[in-house]
Scaffold this motif. Structure first.
Motif, PDB file in Angstrom:
ATOM      1  N   THR A 101       0.835  -1.203   0.000  1.00 11.04           N
ATOM      2  CA  THR A 101       0.000   0.000   0.000  1.00 11.04           C
ATOM      3  C   THR A 101       0.867   1.248   0.000  1.00 11.04           C
ATOM      4  O   THR A 101       0.580   2.228  -0.711  1.00 11.04           O
ATOM      5  CB  THR A 101      -0.921   0.002   1.239  1.00 11.04           C
ATOM      6  OG1 THR A 101      -1.766  -1.151   1.204  1.00 11.04           O
ATOM      7  CG2 THR A 101      -1.775   1.263   1.276  1.00 11.04           C
ATOM      8  N   LYS A 152       2.220   1.725  -3.418  1.00 10.32           N
ATOM      9  CA  LYS A 152       1.186   2.013  -4.406  1.00 10.32           C
ATOM     10  C   LYS A 152       0.714   3.458  -4.361  1.00 10.32           C
ATOM     11  O   LYS A 152       0.431   4.070  -5.396  1.00 10.32           O
ATOM     12  CB  LYS A 152       0.006   1.067  -4.172  1.00 10.32           C
ATOM     13  CG  LYS A 152      -1.042   1.101  -5.265  1.00 10.32           C
ATOM     14  CD  LYS A 152      -2.071   0.003  -4.998  1.00 10.32           C
ATOM     15  CE  LYS A 152      -3.113  -0.060  -6.116  1.00 10.32           C
ATOM     16  NZ  LYS A 152      -4.105  -1.142  -5.868  1.00 10.32           N
ATOM     17  N   TYR A 153       0.653   4.028  -3.161  1.00 12.61           N
ATOM     18  CA  TYR A 153       0.048   5.341  -3.017  1.00 12.61           C
ATOM     19  C   TYR A 153       1.012   6.435  -2.556  1.00 12.61           C
ATOM     20  O   TYR A 153       0.569   7.536  -2.238  1.00 12.61           O
ATOM     21  CB  TYR A 153      -1.119   5.257  -2.020  1.00 12.61           C
ATOM     22  CG  TYR A 153      -2.219   4.353  -2.487  1.00 12.61           C
ATOM     23  CD1 TYR A 153      -3.063   4.731  -3.537  1.00 12.61           C
ATOM     24  CD2 TYR A 153      -2.410   3.101  -1.905  1.00 12.61           C
ATOM     25  CE1 TYR A 153      -4.066   3.895  -3.976  1.00 12.61           C
ATOM     26  CE2 TYR A 153      -3.419   2.257  -2.336  1.00 12.61           C
ATOM     27  CZ  TYR A 153      -4.242   2.653  -3.374  1.00 12.61           C
ATOM     28  OH  TYR A 153      -5.241   1.820  -3.809  1.00 12.61           O
ATOM     29  N   PRO A 184      -6.480  -7.787   4.933  1.00 13.45           N
ATOM     30  CA  PRO A 184      -6.573  -6.917   3.756  1.00 13.45           C
ATOM     31  C   PRO A 184      -8.014  -6.709   3.297  1.00 13.45           C
ATOM     32  O   PRO A 184      -8.372  -5.631   2.805  1.00 13.45           O
ATOM     33  CB  PRO A 184      -5.751  -7.678   2.710  1.00 13.45           C
ATOM     34  CG  PRO A 184      -4.733  -8.425   3.512  1.00 13.45           C
ATOM     35  CD  PRO A 184      -5.471  -8.847   4.748  1.00 13.45           C
ATOM     36  N   LYS A 203      -7.451   5.331  -4.566  1.00 17.23           N
ATOM     37  CA  LYS A 203      -6.968   5.775  -3.264  1.00 17.23           C
ATOM     38  C   LYS A 203      -7.890   5.280  -2.151  1.00 17.23           C
ATOM     39  O   LYS A 203      -9.104   5.431  -2.242  1.00 17.23           O
ATOM     40  CB  LYS A 203      -6.909   7.298  -3.219  1.00 17.23           C
ATOM     41  CG  LYS A 203      -6.171   7.842  -2.003  1.00 17.23           C
ATOM     42  CD  LYS A 203      -5.964   9.340  -2.153  1.00 17.23           C
ATOM     43  CE  LYS A 203      -5.189   9.901  -0.985  1.00 17.23           C
ATOM     44  NZ  LYS A 203      -4.930  11.332  -1.118  1.00 17.23           N
ATOM     45  N   PRO A 204      -7.357   4.676  -1.106  1.00 21.80           N
ATOM     46  CA  PRO A 204      -8.192   4.128  -0.036  1.00 21.80           C
ATOM     47  C   PRO A 204      -8.794   5.235   0.819  1.00 21.80           C
ATOM     48  O   PRO A 204      -8.518   6.405   0.626  1.00 21.80           O
ATOM     49  CB  PRO A 204      -7.201   3.277   0.778  1.00 21.80           C
ATOM     50  CG  PRO A 204      -5.887   3.944   0.547  1.00 21.80           C
ATOM     51  CD  PRO A 204      -5.933   4.456  -0.868  1.00 21.80           C
ATOM     52  N   LYS A 239     -10.007  -3.289   2.221  1.00 24.20           N
ATOM     53  CA  LYS A 239     -10.644  -3.150   0.906  1.00 24.20           C
ATOM     54  C   LYS A 239     -12.147  -2.915   1.015  1.00 24.20           C
ATOM     55  O   LYS A 239     -12.756  -2.307   0.129  1.00 24.20           O
ATOM     56  CB  LYS A 239     -10.383  -4.402   0.065  1.00 24.20           C
ATOM     57  CG  LYS A 239      -8.915  -4.632  -0.257  1.00 24.20           C
ATOM     58  CD  LYS A 239      -8.712  -5.982  -0.948  1.00 24.20           C
ATOM     59  CE  LYS A 239      -7.243  -6.264  -1.196  1.00 24.20           C
ATOM     60  NZ  LYS A 239      -7.021  -7.608  -1.792  1.00 24.20           N
TER      61      LYS A 239
END
Length: 324
Positions: A252, A255-256, A282, A304-305, A286
């Motif tokens: 994560t 990734k971001y 996870p 984006k979370p 999600k």
């Protein structure tokens, strides 16, 4: 005959706390006076009184106080978490005692006198020379004696520490007597008082170091030796999450987060945020709804979370405990 509770009595001014009715209905028939008094003190202090404090206030031995606590745990009236609070309170008292009383600096004359008066200390130093395959400097002798007399570690635990120290040095790893002393202090504060507990601590240290290498690999960072603070950080990760969740946090972060802002500190802040929100897997992460707001055209931002990774990165920048 009936009785009226005098709620105007000054005794009520100190506050009140609850005692289950089951204690009066039947449990008190199985508990002696010491156990009942111990329960009242535990309930009045919300479970934060230590076994040592119980013994002192009830004027009984620590063994009797511990027996009283375990009686109510076995009855189910107080939980293991309450017992953990009792133990943690006791550890805090020990830690404060170490901090308030400075470690003695022993001279050669002091060491000779102490070994002359205590055969166990003399045997410990003799065994230490065999383990380390060398004669001991006065500083090392002082360090070893303080492990036994100041920190109160049993001989088997001290021997385990020395064997670890020798193994690390023989393998070419950098370990100092200061590191050895810090480990002794930490083990004493955590109540490591047996060979089994010492072996478990070393296994935990080994697992943590292996995890450090894995984390650096997952984050695509160059390897460097972890600091003491970083090892403690990883131990916290292992207590809170499994390997899958830690790996997911590393991915994560990659990734971001822009490449120049990536660090282990960002991973740490992500895991802290997940722990705060109660995420365990996870899938829990999600399943969280995407944050509301203006639709973005950039596909990366669409993924984006719900947590703000940029905010996490800024927090990490301000926290230099785990800097790489």
């Amino acid at each position: 005959m009936s009785y009226r509770i005098n709620n105007m009595s000054p005794y009520w001014e100190g506050g009140v706390f609850c005692v289950p009715k089951a204690v009066a209905d039947g449990l008190m028939n199985f508990a002696d006076e010491k156990k009942l008094k111990a329960l009242l003190l535990i309930l009045s202090d919300s479970g934060k009184v230590s076994v040592k404090e119980l013994a002192k206030r009830l004027r009984i031995s620590e063994e009797e106080a511990e027996e009283a606590v375990l009686f109510w745990v076995n009855e189910g009236l107080i939980s293991d978490s309450t017992l953990k609070q009792v133990v943690e309170a006791e550890k805090t008292e020990i830690k404060k005692a170490y901090e308030s009383l400075p470690m003695p600096s022993l001279t050669p004359k002091d060491i000779v006198k102490m070994c002359g008066e205590n055969e166990e200390l003399a045997d410990l130093l003799h065994s230490s020379e065999k383990i380390l395959s060398s004669s001991l400097s006065n500083a090392m002798k002082s360090n070893i004696i303080n492990m036994a007399t100041y920190y109160g570690l049993p001989v088997p635990v001290i021997v385990t520490l020395l064997e670890y120290y020798k193994s690390e040095r023989d393998s070419g790893k950098s370990i100092t007597t200061r590191t050895l002393q810090n480990m002794a202090k930490e083990w004493a504060e955590e109540g490591v008082d047996s060979l089994e507990a010492a072996s478990a601590k070393l296994q935990e240290l080994k697992d943590t170091k292996e995890l450090w290498g894995e984390v650096l690999g997952r984050c695509e960072f160059d390897y460097r030796k972890p600091t003491t603070a970083q090892l403690k950080m990883l131990s916290r990760w292992q207590r809170d999450f499994d390997d899958e969740m830690i790996s997911f946090a590393c991915n994560t972060m990659k990734k971001y987060t822009d490449e120049e802002k990536r660090s282990v500190k960002v991973v740490d802040n992500i895991l802290k945020e997940w722990k705060r929100k109660g995420f365990k897997t996870p899938d829990d992460v999600k399943a969280q709804p995407k944050s509301d707001g203006k639709r973005k055209t950039d596909s990366k931002l669409k993924r984006k979370p719900s947590f703000d990774i940029e905010k996490i990165a800024k927090k990490a920048k301000l926290n230099d405990n785990y800097d790489l």
